[in-house]
Design an enzyme around this catalytic site. Structure first.
Site, PDB file in Angstrom:
ATOM      1  N   HIS A 260      74.298  -8.775 -13.001  1.00 23.45           N
ATOM      2  CA  HIS A 260      75.276  -7.763 -13.406  1.00 23.45           C
ATOM      3  C   HIS A 260      74.845  -7.184 -14.752  1.00 23.45           C
ATOM      4  O   HIS A 260      75.314  -7.621 -15.803  1.00 23.45           O
ATOM      5  CB  HIS A 260      76.669  -8.384 -13.503  1.00 23.45           C
ATOM      6  CG  HIS A 260      77.764  -7.390 -13.728  1.00 23.45           C
ATOM      7  ND1 HIS A 260      79.038  -7.549 -13.242  1.00 23.45           N
ATOM      8  CD2 HIS A 260      77.789  -6.211 -14.401  1.00 23.45           C
ATOM      9  CE1 HIS A 260      79.789  -6.532 -13.608  1.00 23.45           C
ATOM     10  NE2 HIS A 260      79.048  -5.706 -14.313  1.00 23.45           N
TER      11      HIS A 260
ATOM     12  N   GLU B 269      75.324  -5.949  -9.217  1.00 23.87           N
ATOM     13  CA  GLU B 269      76.703  -5.491  -9.351  1.00 23.87           C
ATOM     14  C   GLU B 269      76.900  -4.832 -10.703  1.00 23.87           C
ATOM     15  O   GLU B 269      76.186  -5.121 -11.668  1.00 23.87           O
ATOM     16  CB  GLU B 269      77.680  -6.656  -9.168  1.00 23.87           C
ATOM     17  CG  GLU B 269      77.554  -7.764 -10.188  1.00 23.87           C
ATOM     18  CD  GLU B 269      78.548  -8.889  -9.939  1.00 23.87           C
ATOM     19  OE1 GLU B 269      78.939  -9.101  -8.780  1.00 23.87           O
ATOM     20  OE2 GLU B 269      78.935  -9.548 -10.929  1.00 23.87           O
TER      21      GLU B 269
ATOM     22  N   HIS C 177      84.520 -14.581  -8.489  1.00 29.70           N
ATOM     23  CA  HIS C 177      85.119 -14.631  -9.817  1.00 29.70           C
ATOM     24  C   HIS C 177      85.965 -15.895  -9.977  1.00 29.70           C
ATOM     25  O   HIS C 177      86.978 -16.075  -9.294  1.00 29.70           O
ATOM     26  CB  HIS C 177      85.980 -13.415 -10.157  1.00 29.70           C
ATOM     27  CG  HIS C 177      86.247 -13.313 -11.649  1.00 29.70           C
ATOM     28  ND1 HIS C 177      85.360 -12.725 -12.519  1.00 29.70           N
ATOM     29  CD2 HIS C 177      87.267 -13.781 -12.402  1.00 29.70           C
ATOM     30  CE1 HIS C 177      85.846 -12.808 -13.751  1.00 29.70           C
ATOM     31  NE2 HIS C 177      86.992 -13.455 -13.711  1.00 29.70           N
TER      32      HIS C 177
END
Length: 237
Positions: free
Chosen positions: A43, A70, A190
């Site tokens: 990310h 991401e 998450h």
């Protein structure tokens, strides 16, 4: 079997805290694959405080399972993805200064922009995933963009798990069922951990992939990376 994609951002954070190349992010990614991970997630953020854009370019030819990039699809991110051509891109509504991804897209409100980004990546045969709340309207409008998958934002589940795990997982069960009905693949991520992952995996059907970084890296400090990856995979069976 649900695939485990290891997010290596925290490894890059540790490297960046001292400069130099210890730990070697590229080697850790390869080791994660060697130890059984079915994918690597990165990310990159605009300030490059953990994964750097250069890391992503260098990772691509080394990854033999699946590379998932991401992030928030600003111009720099879109250009990176189009040049690297990962297996999957996950669109996340992060502000530039966000510490971590702590919200899903309100897909109806952002439908036009999301649809544009999905079209750009789909044209290049890059699988698209949209990071969403376990909310049926958000799932519905994510499907309308033409995205291949959603990634369910599991922060609320992790937060409520200790108090009432049945209540915590219920919205995710409904959202996954709806996504399945709409023909979408389903990812999740998450704050999933060794504590809460097995219950989530047993209750939420049709999950194809979970992306886990922070908790997994923290556990690896105690158990070692290879054992930790296998502990997580065992909870996904």
């Amino acid at each position: 079997m649900i695939n485990l994609s290891v997010n290596i951002n925290k490894i890059a954070t540790l490297r960046n805290s001292r400069g130099g190349n210890i730990p070697d992010v590229l080697k850790v990614a390869q080791d994660c694959e060697r130890f059984g991970a079915q994918g690597i997630t990165v990310h990159p953020r605009p300030d490059e405080r953990h994964i750097r854009y250069d890391d992503v370019y260098r990772l691509k030819p080394l990854i033999h399972t699946e590379l998932n990039i991401e992030g928030y699809p600003d111009k720099s991110f879109v250009d990176l993805v189009l040049k690297v051509r990962p297996n999957q891109v996950t669109l996340v509504p992060d502000a530039p200064d966000a510490i971590t991804s702590n919200a899903g897209w309100k897909t109806k409100a952002h439908f036009d922009r999301l649809s544009e980004w999905v079209d750009i990546f789909t044209e290049k045969s890059i699988r698209t995933s949209i990071f969403v709340y376990a909310d049926e309207e958000d799932v519905e409008w994510a499907a309308k963009t033409g995205a291949d998958r959603i990634e369910l934002y599991t922060g609320p589940y992790a937060l409520k798990y200790a108090q009432d795990r049945e209540a915590a997982v219920a919205p995710f069960v409904r959202a996954a069922a709806q996504a399945r009905q709409l023909g979408m693949g389903i990812n999740a991520g998450h704050d999933l951990s060794l504590e809460n992952l097995a219950f989530f995996a047993s209750k939420v059907n049709w999950i194809e992939e979970v992306s886990i970084g922070h908790a997994l890296v923290c556990d690896a400090l105690y158990y070692g990376l290879e054992k930790t990856i296998n502990l997580y995979k065992a909870r996904l069976m």
